[in-house]
Enzyme design. Structure first.
Site, PDB file in Angstrom:
ATOM      1  N   SER A   1       0.869  -1.180   0.000  1.00  0.00           N
ATOM      2  CA  SER A   1       0.000   0.000   0.000  1.00  0.00           C
ATOM      3  C   SER A   1       0.899   1.220   0.000  1.00  0.00           C
ATOM      4  CB  SER A   1      -0.870   0.015   1.262  1.00  0.00           C
ATOM      5  OG  SER A   1      -1.314   1.335   1.508  1.00  0.00           O
TER       6      SER A   1
ATOM      7  N   HIS B   1      -1.154  -1.615  -4.187  1.00  0.00           N
ATOM      8  CA  HIS B   1      -2.458  -1.442  -3.535  1.00  0.00           C
ATOM      9  C   HIS B   1      -2.663   0.053  -3.296  1.00  0.00           C
ATOM     10  CE1 HIS B   1      -5.634  -2.857  -0.635  1.00  0.00           C
ATOM     11  NE2 HIS B   1      -5.369  -1.690  -0.069  1.00  0.00           N
TER      12      HIS B   1
ATOM     13  N   ASP C   1      -4.955   3.066  -2.017  1.00  0.00           N
ATOM     14  CA  ASP C   1      -6.055   3.344  -1.087  1.00  0.00           C
ATOM     15  C   ASP C   1      -6.694   4.691  -1.372  1.00  0.00           C
ATOM     16  OD1 ASP C   1      -6.021   1.048   0.737  1.00  0.00           O
ATOM     17  OD2 ASP C   1      -3.995   1.725   1.220  1.00  0.00           O
TER      18      ASP C   1
ATOM     19  N   MET D   1      -9.535   7.347  -0.539  1.00  0.00           N
ATOM     20  CA  MET D   1     -10.423   7.748   0.579  1.00  0.00           C
ATOM     21  C   MET D   1     -11.048   9.098   0.279  1.00  0.00           C
ATOM     22  SD  MET D   1      -8.019   6.718   3.788  1.00  0.00           S
ATOM     23  CE  MET D   1      -7.021   5.220   3.762  1.00  0.00           C
TER      24      MET D   1
ATOM     25  N   HIS E   1      -8.351   0.238  -3.936  1.00  0.00           N
ATOM     26  CA  HIS E   1      -9.222  -0.060  -2.796  1.00  0.00           C
ATOM     27  C   HIS E   1     -10.024   1.196  -2.479  1.00  0.00           C
ATOM     28  CE1 HIS E   1      -9.348  -1.024   1.838  1.00  0.00           C
ATOM     29  NE2 HIS E   1     -10.537  -1.020   1.293  1.00  0.00           N
TER      30      HIS E   1
ATOM     31  N   MET F   1     -12.305   3.328  -0.487  1.00  0.00           N
ATOM     32  CA  MET F   1     -12.945   3.586   0.807  1.00  0.00           C
ATOM     33  C   MET F   1     -13.719   4.883   0.649  1.00  0.00           C
ATOM     34  SD  MET F   1      -9.717   2.355   3.072  1.00  0.00           S
ATOM     35  CE  MET F   1      -8.693   2.523   1.621  1.00  0.00           C
TER      36      MET F   1
ATOM     37  N   MET G   1     -10.067  -6.664   5.873  1.00  0.00           N
ATOM     38  CA  MET G   1      -9.384  -5.557   6.544  1.00  0.00           C
ATOM     39  C   MET G   1      -9.047  -5.913   7.976  1.00  0.00           C
ATOM     40  SD  MET G   1     -10.372  -2.078   4.944  1.00  0.00           S
ATOM     41  CE  MET G   1      -8.775  -1.698   5.639  1.00  0.00           C
TER      42      MET G   1
ATOM     43  N   ASP H   1      -5.379  -6.904   4.535  1.00  0.00           N
ATOM     44  CA  ASP H   1      -4.989  -5.494   4.437  1.00  0.00           C
ATOM     45  C   ASP H   1      -5.045  -4.803   5.791  1.00  0.00           C
ATOM     46  OD1 ASP H   1      -4.492  -2.929   3.559  1.00  0.00           O
ATOM     47  OD2 ASP H   1      -6.488  -2.619   2.702  1.00  0.00           O
TER      48      ASP H   1
HETATM   49  C1  DX5 Z   1      -6.251   1.297   5.595  1.00  0.00           C
HETATM   50  C2  DX5 Z   1      -5.796   0.912   4.208  1.00  0.00           C
HETATM   51  C3  DX5 Z   1      -4.511   0.163   4.057  1.00  0.00           C
HETATM   52  C4  DX5 Z   1      -3.433   0.240   4.946  1.00  0.00           C
HETATM   53  C5  DX5 Z   1      -2.158  -0.480   4.792  1.00  0.00           C
HETATM   54  O1  DX5 Z   1      -7.275   2.182   5.507  1.00  0.00           O
HETATM   55  O2  DX5 Z   1      -6.794   0.262   3.495  1.00  0.00           O
HETATM   56  O3  DX5 Z   1      -4.341  -0.480   2.851  1.00  0.00           O
HETATM   57  O4  DX5 Z   1      -3.482   1.048   6.009  1.00  0.00           O
HETATM   58  O5  DX5 Z   1      -1.129   0.136   5.505  1.00  0.00           O
HETATM   59  P1  DX5 Z   1      -0.431  -0.543   6.774  1.00  0.00           P
HETATM   60  O6  DX5 Z   1       0.224  -1.792   6.258  1.00  0.00           O
HETATM   61  O7  DX5 Z   1       0.511   0.484   7.247  1.00  0.00           O
HETATM   62  O8  DX5 Z   1      -1.528  -0.866   7.764  1.00  0.00           O
HETATM   63 ZN    ZN Z   2      -6.305  -0.799   1.582  1.00  0.00          ZN
END
Ligand code: DX5
Ligand code: ZN
Length: 223
Positions: free
Chosen positions: A8, A32, A34, A36, A65, A67, A136, A174
């Protein structure tokens, strides 16, 4: 079996993203990403423009991903700029199947993400139609959180669900995955391990990626 590594980028150095991602590329299978929106989660990260830029600088497939509270509005856009897989949280939409179909229709693979507070059964009707179940092991929103041990049995549950239904969906874990917690996720049935802060640690991402790769090779060779 071959266990896959998917960093990520959340804690990467965004001022030097291309350099950061290329520095770990040879040890990883996916990236990956993320996304948001400040609604589904408090944090805001990046959108299709950044995904498109990443697409140009790395040669690994991209898993976006989402969110966000309105995935249907953005799925086609993310697919168009190069997302190979798109996962969303099913509790945010009235009919997850419509969004799964939309992702596939846009030419990407679909995934469903399971929040720590959401039961695995929520995704049961869709496992035959998705490429990945994203389990998650932190509450979504931020990188660098601790792995939630109470989710480990849910990973095993998701694994059984996938096997029982004959689905070829992969199980991706994740959140909080590092050299200490990775064994638990793998033993419970993970195929793909996301690692954010364990790799983009502000110190030596290539060395961290190589160590995680080596650990996954050892764990994968046991079975
Ligand atoms: C959380 C995310 C992640 C993530 C990964 O909202 O979906 O993909 O935090 O990072 P680490 O490995 O630092 O938890
Ligand atoms: Zn993620």
């Amino acid at each position: 079996m071959t266990l896959k590594l998917s960093p990520s980028i959340l804690t990467a150095d965004f001022s030097a993203l291309a350099t950061e991602l290329r520095s770990v590329s040879e040890w990883v299978d996916w990236f990956h990403l993320d996304v948001m929106d400040g609604h589904y989660v408090e944090n805001i990260t990046f959108g299709p423009t950044v995904v498109e830029a990443i697409r140009r600088v790395v040669d690994r497939p991209l898993h976006v991903h989402l969110m966000i509270s309105e995935p249907a509005r953005y799925v086609d856009w993310f697919a168009r700029v190069g997302a190979d897989r798109i996962s969303f949280h099913p509790e945010v939409v009235p009919d997850p199947r419509t969004v799964v179909d939309q992702i596939r229709g846009a030419g990407a693979q679909a995934g469903l993400a399971v929040h720590p507070d959401v039961p695995v059964e929520t995704i049961a009707p869709f496992v035959g139609d998705i490429a990945v179940v994203l389990m998650m092991t932190v509450r979504p929103g931020f990188g660098g959180q601790a792995y939630l041990d109470e989710v480990t049995p849910k990973i095993a549950h998701a694994r059984r669900l996938v096997e029982k239904t004959g689905s070829d969906a992969e199980i991706e874990v994740d959140g909080g995955v590092n050299l200490t917690t990775v064994d638990r996720a793998v033993d419970a049935g993970a195929d793909i391990l996301v690692a954010g802060s364990a790799i983009f640690d502000g110190k030596n991402p290539p060395a961290a990626a190589r160590r995680m790769r080596e650990r996954l090779d050892v764990l994968g060779s046991r079975t």
